[in-house]
Design a protein around this motif. Structure first.
Motif, short mmCIF file in Angstrom:
data_model
loop_
_atom_site.label_atom_id
_atom_site.label_comp_id
_atom_site.label_asym_id
_atom_site.label_seq_id
_atom_site.Cartn_x
_atom_site.Cartn_y
_atom_site.Cartn_z
N ALA A 240 0.87 -1.18 0.00
CA ALA A 240 0.00 0.00 0.00
C ALA A 240 0.91 1.22 0.00
N MET A 241 0.63 2.18 -0.88
CA MET A 241 1.52 3.33 -1.00
C MET A 241 0.79 4.55 -1.54
N SER A 242 1.39 5.71 -1.32
CA SER A 242 0.85 6.96 -1.86
C SER A 242 1.06 7.00 -3.37
N GLU A 243 0.42 7.94 -4.01
CA GLU A 243 0.59 8.10 -5.46
C GLU A 243 2.04 8.41 -5.81
N GLU A 244 2.68 9.27 -5.02
CA GLU A 244 4.08 9.64 -5.28
C GLU A 244 5.00 8.43 -5.11
N GLU A 245 4.79 7.65 -4.05
CA GLU A 245 5.60 6.46 -3.82
C GLU A 245 5.41 5.46 -4.96
N CYS A 246 4.17 5.33 -5.43
CA CYS A 246 3.88 4.41 -6.53
C CYS A 246 4.62 4.84 -7.79
N GLU A 247 4.60 6.12 -8.09
CA GLU A 247 5.31 6.62 -9.27
C GLU A 247 6.81 6.34 -9.16
N GLU A 248 7.38 6.58 -7.97
CA GLU A 248 8.81 6.33 -7.76
C GLU A 248 9.15 4.85 -7.92
N LEU A 249 8.30 3.98 -7.34
CA LEU A 249 8.55 2.54 -7.44
C LEU A 249 8.46 2.07 -8.89
N PHE A 250 7.44 2.49 -9.61
CA PHE A 250 7.28 2.07 -10.99
C PHE A 250 8.42 2.59 -11.86
N GLN A 251 8.92 3.80 -11.57
CA GLN A 251 10.06 4.34 -12.32
C GLN A 251 11.30 3.50 -12.05
N ARG A 252 11.48 3.12 -10.80
CA ARG A 252 12.65 2.28 -10.44
C ARG A 252 12.57 0.93 -11.14
N LEU A 253 11.38 0.31 -11.17
CA LEU A 253 11.21 -0.97 -11.85
C LEU A 253 11.48 -0.82 -13.35
N HIS A 254 11.04 0.29 -13.92
CA HIS A 254 11.30 0.58 -15.34
C HIS A 254 12.81 0.71 -15.57
N ASP A 255 13.49 1.48 -14.70
CA ASP A 255 14.93 1.68 -14.83
C ASP A 255 15.70 0.37 -14.70
N GLU A 256 15.22 -0.53 -13.85
CA GLU A 256 15.86 -1.84 -13.63
C GLU A 256 15.50 -2.85 -14.73
N GLU A 257 14.60 -2.44 -15.63
CA GLU A 257 14.13 -3.29 -16.73
C GLU A 257 13.52 -4.60 -16.23
N VAL A 258 12.72 -4.49 -15.17
CA VAL A 258 12.03 -5.65 -14.60
C VAL A 258 10.71 -5.84 -15.34
N THR A 259 10.47 -7.07 -15.81
CA THR A 259 9.19 -7.43 -16.43
C THR A 259 8.36 -8.11 -15.35
N LEU A 260 7.19 -7.53 -15.04
CA LEU A 260 6.42 -7.99 -13.90
C LEU A 260 4.96 -7.61 -14.08
N PHE A 261 4.05 -8.59 -13.96
CA PHE A 261 2.62 -8.30 -14.02
C PHE A 261 2.19 -7.71 -12.68
N TYR A 262 1.27 -6.73 -12.73
CA TYR A 262 0.79 -6.11 -11.50
C TYR A 262 -0.68 -5.75 -11.62
N VAL A 263 -1.31 -5.55 -10.46
CA VAL A 263 -2.65 -4.99 -10.37
C VAL A 263 -2.54 -3.80 -9.42
N LYS A 264 -3.04 -2.66 -9.84
CA LYS A 264 -2.97 -1.42 -9.06
C LYS A 264 -4.38 -0.88 -8.88
N VAL A 265 -4.84 -0.78 -7.63
CA VAL A 265 -6.19 -0.31 -7.36
C VAL A 265 -6.15 0.84 -6.36
N PRO A 266 -7.04 1.83 -6.54
CA PRO A 266 -7.10 2.92 -5.56
C PRO A 266 -7.43 2.36 -4.18
N ALA A 267 -6.82 2.94 -3.15
CA ALA A 267 -7.04 2.45 -1.80
C ALA A 267 -6.95 3.58 -0.79
#
Length: 108
Positions: free
Chosen positions: A70-97
């Protein structure tokens, strides 16, 4: 607090930087200062390739794994950018909470 619940799906045999991908992702969440991450071992399931994944004695490496955060919108953006930078291929589900903590502080 408002933000997102993100669930990542992988298998026990997937690796990144020499570590099990699920463990690497939990460690990344800790490194980034996120509130927490829960690693859940699945019994069985299938993915986009329609390949059946299960937790059996001879197939434990193919066991489904879920990482829930569970994370804030800003934290989510940072995490997804890091995963993109690391070139990680990963299925996810993201829901408002909406998330928070009830009761007295744990360290009181």
């Amino acid at each position: 607090m408002k933000g997102f619940q993100v669930t990542f799906y992988t298998q026990q045999n997937r690796r990144h930087e020499g570590k099990m991908l699920a463990d690497w992702l939990v460690a990344l969440a800790m490194e980034m200062g996120l509130r927490g991450a829960t690693l859940v071992s699945g019994i069985e399931g299938f993915g986009r390739t329609r390949h059946f994944h299960s937790h059996h004695f001879f197939e434990m490496a193919d066991q489904p794994m879920l990482i829930v955060m569970a994370m804030s919108e800003e934290e989510c953006e940072e995490l997804f950018q890091r995963l993109h930078d690391e070139e990680v291929t990963l299925f996810y589900v993201k829901v408002p909470a909406e998330f928070g903590v009830l009761g007295p502080p744990l360290d009181a």
